[in-house]
Write an enzyme that holds these catalytic residues in place. Sequence first.
Site, PDB file in Angstrom:
ATOM      1  N   HIS A  68      -1.931 -12.001   6.937  1.00 12.32           N
ATOM      2  CA  HIS A  68      -1.636 -13.235   6.208  1.00 12.32           C
ATOM      3  C   HIS A  68      -2.918 -13.839   5.674  1.00 12.32           C
ATOM      4  O   HIS A  68      -2.947 -14.984   5.238  1.00 12.32           O
ATOM      5  CB  HIS A  68      -0.965 -14.261   7.113  1.00 12.32           C
ATOM      6  CG  HIS A  68       0.223 -13.732   7.843  1.00 12.32           C
ATOM      7  ND1 HIS A  68       0.120 -13.149   9.075  1.00 12.32           N
ATOM      8  CD2 HIS A  68       1.522 -13.685   7.489  1.00 12.32           C
ATOM      9  CE1 HIS A  68       1.328 -12.769   9.460  1.00 12.32           C
ATOM     10  NE2 HIS A  68       2.188 -13.065   8.521  1.00 12.32           N
ATOM     11  N   HIS A 104       5.102  -9.028   2.799  1.00  6.33           N
ATOM     12  CA  HIS A 104       4.482  -7.788   3.287  1.00  6.33           C
ATOM     13  C   HIS A 104       5.253  -6.570   2.822  1.00  6.33           C
ATOM     14  O   HIS A 104       5.145  -5.504   3.416  1.00  6.33           O
ATOM     15  CB  HIS A 104       4.442  -7.790   4.817  1.00  6.33           C
ATOM     16  CG  HIS A 104       3.854  -9.025   5.402  1.00  6.33           C
ATOM     17  ND1 HIS A 104       2.535  -9.336   5.240  1.00  6.33           N
ATOM     18  CD2 HIS A 104       4.401 -10.029   6.120  1.00  6.33           C
ATOM     19  CE1 HIS A 104       2.293 -10.489   5.848  1.00  6.33           C
ATOM     20  NE2 HIS A 104       3.409 -10.937   6.382  1.00  6.33           N
TER      21      HIS A 104
END
Lengths: 333, 333, 229, 229
Positions: A218, A59
């Site tokens: 995700h 991320h």
Amino acid sequence: MTRVKKILNDPADIVSEVLDGIVRLAEDDLVRVAGARVLHRRRIPEGKVGLVVGGGAGHEPMYSAFVGEGLADASVSGAVFAAPPPDQILLATEAAHRGRGVLYVYGNYAGDNMNFDVAAELAAERGIETRTVRVADDIATADPAERRGIAGAFYQVKVAGFACATRDGLEDAARLVERCRDNLRSLGVAVRPGSLPETGELTFELGENEIEIGMGVHGERGVERRELMPADELVEEMVRRLLADLPFSRGDEIAVLIDNLGATTWAELMIVNRRMRQLLDEAGIRVRRTDVGAWMTSQEMAGFSLTFLRLDEELAAALDHPVRAPGFAQGGG
Amino acid sequence: MTRVKKILNDPADIVSEVLDGIVRLAEDDLVRVAGARVLHRRRIPEGKVGLVVGGGAGHEPMYSAFVGEGLADASVSGAVFAAPPPDQILLATEAAHRGRGVLYVYGNYAGDNMNFDVAAELAAERGIETRTVRVADDIATADPAERRGIAGAFYQVKVAGFACATRDGLEDAARLVERCRDNLRSLGVAVRPGSLPETGELTFELGENEIEIGMGVHGERGVERRELMPADELVEEMVRRLLADLPFSRGDEIAVLIDNLGATTWAELMIVNRRMRQLLDEAGIRVRRTDVGAWMTSQEMAGFSLTFLRLDEELAAALDHPVRAPGFAQGGG
Amino acid sequence: MADRLDAGDVRERLLAVCRALQAARDELSAADREIGDGDHGVTMARGFAAAEEALRAAGPGLPGAQFRAVGMALMSHCGGAAGIVFGTLFLSMAREIRGDAIEAGDLCRGLRAALEAVARRGGAKPGDKTMLDALAPAAEAACGEPRKDIRRLLAEIAAAAGRGAEATREMLPRTGKAKTLGERALGHPDPGALSLTRIFEAFAGVDAGPRKQGASAAGATTGDREAPR
Amino acid sequence: MADRLDAGDVRERLLAVCRALQAARDELSAADREIGDGDHGVTMARGFAAAEEALRAAGPGLPGAQFRAVGMALMSHCGGAAGIVFGTLFLSMAREIRGDAIEAGDLCRGLRAALEAVARRGGAKPGDKTMLDALAPAAEAACGEPRKDIRRLLAEIAAAAGRGAEATREMLPRTGKAKTLGERALGHPDPGALSLTRIFEAFAGVDAGPRKQGASAAGATTGDREAPR
Ligand SMILES: Nc1ncnc2c1ncn2[C@@H]1O[C@H](COP(=O)(O)OP(=O)(O)O)[C@@H](O)[C@H]1O
Ligand SMILES: Nc1ncnc2c1ncn2[C@@H]1O[C@H](COP(=O)(O)OP(=O)(O)O)[C@@H](O)[C@H]1O
Ligand SMILES: [Mg+2]
Ligand SMILES: [Mg+2]
Ligand SMILES: [Mg+2]
Ligand SMILES: [Mg+2]
């Protein structure tokens, strides 16, 4: 399945090389714990409440690059999309501790929760007190206790950085961060998938004309799969859901984050901003600041999330507090 | 050909809606000239040398969002990938003029050159003196006079913002910007194509395992099409070409920009930064600052460019000068 | 009819588990792609590669110590939810396996302790569509009729886990990365429950191999295997 | 045998040019994708749509004024290199077309002036693989044998431009977005040269229509067309 082409060396080394790359952005300030996936500030004032942030990799720049003055004292990274293990979290905790305990801020996922909880027990055995305030801003689930932490982490880490830098005690710092968490709401939308860098495989599939509202960072599915719609309509739907959730009401002052999940153009985000501001005007909600950027990404997923943080004086001051960290840019870039 | 999915309304309105969205990021500071593709600062000090930047749209946040204190006084945008017409440039020029003339900074492309040159003649007819310093940093062509302007615009606009804010005369300001231009070198690489937002069509095609070194920010072909290689090897090739070009030499101090063309992950850029810094260490070149971000983009093209700016004291001071503009983030995000 | 697994036997079985979970990488990731974030196979393969290394580095040792070595390796190297969940499983069992061999009673106590520890740690209950839904029936099978041939018992534990994993298809997720999915998760088994099944199958010596997801429960038969020594 | 085009005729021909360049959008963009940035068709279509609107808004007028209206519209609405280049072309011609009709001499002087103005503005020369390589032979054709039937002259100008465009295939680019391409640009015609050919074809009343790129030069025959009035 076509592998998504990327600029990588051995996929097994991704996380480690990324951490080294981050350190080289801010060598005067940052140190990596040798052999570990832990970064920490070189100079942490004695007596300061410690702040540790972290979570799965993938991320970037969240969380590893959010270490620095006014932000986190240490970060800990897992493998891509996997929470870091407890011993690594413990290393970060020890690196951040300056006698006043350590605050943990991370996203509310079963994996992160369990790993940080085990780490907290290990820290307690070593005499380090910890407190935890999980980011849980994603309104894609109805039940607030089960909400995932997504881009709102940008504000919650910012507020935590301020709180830990300016408050005397762990409890006191944690309370301000809890207020941030309680006033924070986000919703994302995915337009195209990202991929797992180790394998090059897409994290999900969307039809040629489909988008998914509420998609997780995700690639976890969201609330609804819909047909691609005009930007204005999409923004109306997202703003409606966000405003209704807290709920935000006429007269509220908020900070707005427009987070790029990875591959969406800045131009699209401006088209989003334009319609969002019209809607907030109509709803009588004042925007004190807008942050636009790719902070909580999901590889090259295309899409974005909107985050609204309802402000009070203290939260507003926390956001305005200057910081210096390789992943945290002030202003709109 | 599959249309690339995007978050848009009517494709004909893209540029206009993006400009409106930018204004809403900084309403206290920014104004749009009604009906035109021109943004300008609300308050420009009398007697200041004016700075106008601009070019085709589609590279956001460059150039439209680089208006603000310490940066440009006005920006002018064309359609996507097309230089703005002279009458629009003239509007921006008039908006920026405060009695001391106006500096033009934009990328060296035939289209931009001709349109700005016509605008300069029109401005002269109206008694506004102008000077031009084109960005020409892309070393993909051997002949420096023919070099395209790519991500180095980030630094050149920054230096120009400083020069126009601090120098008394147009000539004097232009000289510092020319020094920046002369010490600026960039090279890009494309991994996956972007698309034209009006049509959704890809701007070029690359084989499953191909990359293109020297690819231009409009998808113009580069110096060489190569097989996908490990990140470290690619960085070695790019740094080698860059260092040899000026040439940069042992003892030089530089600023480094790692620009994301659109869809490349921040993590990949860190892997690039890691190897780049090892190579610069070996070459004895000191890095004073590194800027990482998606500033000069090419829609959702995946790839990045490296920019080296050789610094002297004045150029270094120019880069450190604080600015405030919606598209210009200080620091590494 | 053997009623205990000596240290060498345990070592070979644990090594087989390590190999099996590395081999199951793609199967498990595919399952996680359906209802999670697609990394479960990578996570388990990473952890069990570390576990295999730890077992080899440590050399022969008491069964409890071997379980502990696996548990520690998973805790430190899996990451994700799986690291804690499966680390806790092995560490809890390790605490109940005290002698120089494993007997049926150890398995019963160990799996019950694991069930309790994992539930406490993660806050999930059986029925929430997690590996607990395979662990609970496995523990039950381990504590059923006493004094059984231990290899047959291992096969029954594996079969019970497999049935439990199969049953997760019909459950709504209440925790983990599948929780927003709601009804869209129906029809897909829980990846962690599949992993646990593969662990028990490999430990029992049942040749599982990569197979279609739908076949996981049915495939967990009771076939015995001679321990390598 | 007509030796002049009156104002009404010029208007119809310019409107035909506007329509033809909008219709050629995809052909021109495809050519620009090969050696430029792929937007030339969009740019020209945008500009000529504005030109069409300007012509209609202005109503009938002197030929020179009509050329000026087109040139101004292109200057303001194309953007890109093409806006200046083709805007300059029409504005230069407008300055040379002074009477109430266009004669052969106007075309000769107009195209020569345009050639000079575009070259001065953009710094390119014939041979650099730009629209100048179509404009130069077009101007030459316009200034050839005097006192010719003007419609036949228009067709010859278009044919000369087409041959010039075709010849750009073998040229190395020295300006514009193709310049880094070097030898990779060989075999592809210059998009602006194609555009200019389409402009002359439509003005001459040669039905060009969308066609394969390779056919552009050969297609520019000398077929006359009755002017609409
Ligand atoms: N609270 C929990 N209790 C028990 N098992 C859990 C819990 N949360 C997750 N799990 C198990 O972990 C598995 C997911 O593991 P993995 O994909 O490796 O981690 P992550 O969810 O962090 O990506 C799930 O399939 C489930 O069986
Ligand atoms: N310096 C120049 N002189 C003459 N014509 C030029 C010049 N530069 C570009 N052109 C013409 O413009 C065409 C490209 O136009 P277009 O694609 O619309 O603009 P851009 O190159 O800005 O994208 C080229 O094919 C060429 O014919
Ligand atoms: Mg995960
Ligand atoms: Mg263009
Ligand atoms: Mg997972
Ligand atoms: Mg073009």
